[in-house]
Design an enzyme around this catalytic site. Structure first.
Site, short mmCIF file in Angstrom:
data_model
loop_
_atom_site.label_atom_id
_atom_site.label_comp_id
_atom_site.label_asym_id
_atom_site.label_seq_id
_atom_site.Cartn_x
_atom_site.Cartn_y
_atom_site.Cartn_z
CB CYS A 96 47.54 50.39 13.01
SG CYS A 96 48.77 51.21 14.04
CB CYS A 191 54.80 46.40 14.56
SG CYS A 191 53.18 46.78 15.28
#
Length: 345
Positions: A96, A191
């Site tokens: 990410c 997340c």
């Protein structure tokens, strides 16, 4: 003369919220970016955006919502699921940071006239290298080590010299918008994983299929609940007939849904091969320290770069190194490169 424009990646957490305040206080023109990376329906984004809205009002700044859900799904989420289904252990935050935060978000910031992109990461950069943060318990340099080196000159980490607890205390005194953030629970490490990683993988495959536990000679010694439930070094959740001492997972075999187990010494690793290198130095042979997983102690090693692979010889053994994790090379506090772990012996 006013300082340059900085865009701040804002998550609704205290770190990025204080980052925005600090930079504005230094005279920068600050704008925020919130990344929408997935389509959770549990109020996740609404809660985060509520905190960001309050902070933006306090600072009198505007912010953007950047929807990168499709890109994130293809480049991070799918990789995460596929890794577990092929018997490797992923590190989605590393992916990410390279592809999303300091890839697509940085591109967005530059397109909107920003000279820099700042985040609430605990790490340092001088525009050429990453360094460990002063707060070693929160240091995130490991996760940044695959970021494209051309991105570093645009990156700012204002929290690099602070302790997390001091940022929380500072935020609580700053304004009610910040105090509310300090009172909420810390966000989870990954997340899109709300509880455990297997809940995510189960949405895409039937991983609850009992299989055989093998010893190092290939003999069946017990049963397990499905190979994707295990990672290298795990010692629970399977049976070993007649075992008098702990056994650990040493290998995963997705093709026949078996796992291999052994005693602790079977986890010993002395050599590692890494691929997909991201180097910040040009040397092809060097001594350094290596971290083979986040929060592990670094280990002295010799590294040789050859045919686009890193051949790492450890000066002392490390136990339980998983394929798919990241080997990060340090010279003291400086990150000099990293490679994805392909094999060990």
């Amino acid at each position: 003369m006013s300082k340059k424009k900085v865009m701040v990646g804002m998550s609704g957490g205290i770190d990025s919220s204080v980052t925005a305040y600090m930079l504005q206080n230094e005279g920068y023109e600050v704008e925020g970016i919130y990344l929408k990376l997935h389509n959770r329906t549990d109020g996740y984004h609404e809660k985060n955006l509520g905190y960001i809205e309050d902070v933006a009002k306090f600072l009198n700044i505007k912010y953007y919502i950047l929807d990168l859900a499709d890109k994130f799904s293809k480049e991070v989420y799918d990789y995460f699921v596929d890794s577990y289904l092929t018997g490797t252990t992923p590190n989605p935050c590393v992916k990410c940071n390279r592809q999303i935060k300091f890839g697509a978000m940085l591109d967005f910031a530059k397109q909107h006239g920003a000279s820099y992109l700042a985040t609430g990461h605990y790490a340092k950069t001088d525009g050429k290298f990453f360094y460990e943060a002063d707060d070693k318990t929160k240091d995130q340099s490991y996760f940044l080590s695959q970021v494209d080196k051309d991105a570093l000159k645009y990156m700012m980490f204002p929290l690099s010299t602070y302790k997390k607890e001091d940022i929380v205390k500072f935020g609580a005194k700053l304004d009610v918008a910040y105090k509310k953030i300090t009172e909420k629970s810390e966000s989870q490490e990954i997340c899109f994983v709300e509880t455990v990683y297997t809940d995510v993988v189960k949405k895409h495959a039937n991983i609850d299929q009992e299989g055989d536990v093998l010893d190092e000679n290939g003999k069946v010694v017990g049963k397990h609940k499905g190979f994707a439930h295990y990672t290298i070094g795990k010692r629970r959740g399977f049976t070993v007939k007649g075992a008098q001492e702990p056994h650990f997972v040493t290998k995963l075999n997705p093709k026949d849904n078996t796992i291999v187990v052994g005693k602790k010494e079977a986890l010993e690793v002395n050599e590692v091969v890494g691929n997909n290198l991201n180097m910040f130095i040009d040397d092809t042979k060097f001594s350094c320290n290596v971290k083979l997983r986040y929060r592990s102690v670094s280990t002295p090693c010799e590294v040789q770069i050859k045919d686009e692979k890193a051949y790492i010889t450890l000066k002392e053994p490390v136990y339980g190194v998983a394929k798919g994790q990241l080997a990060v090379f340090y010279h003291e506090e400086k990150v000099i490169g990293s490679a994805w772990i392909e094999s060990t012996k």
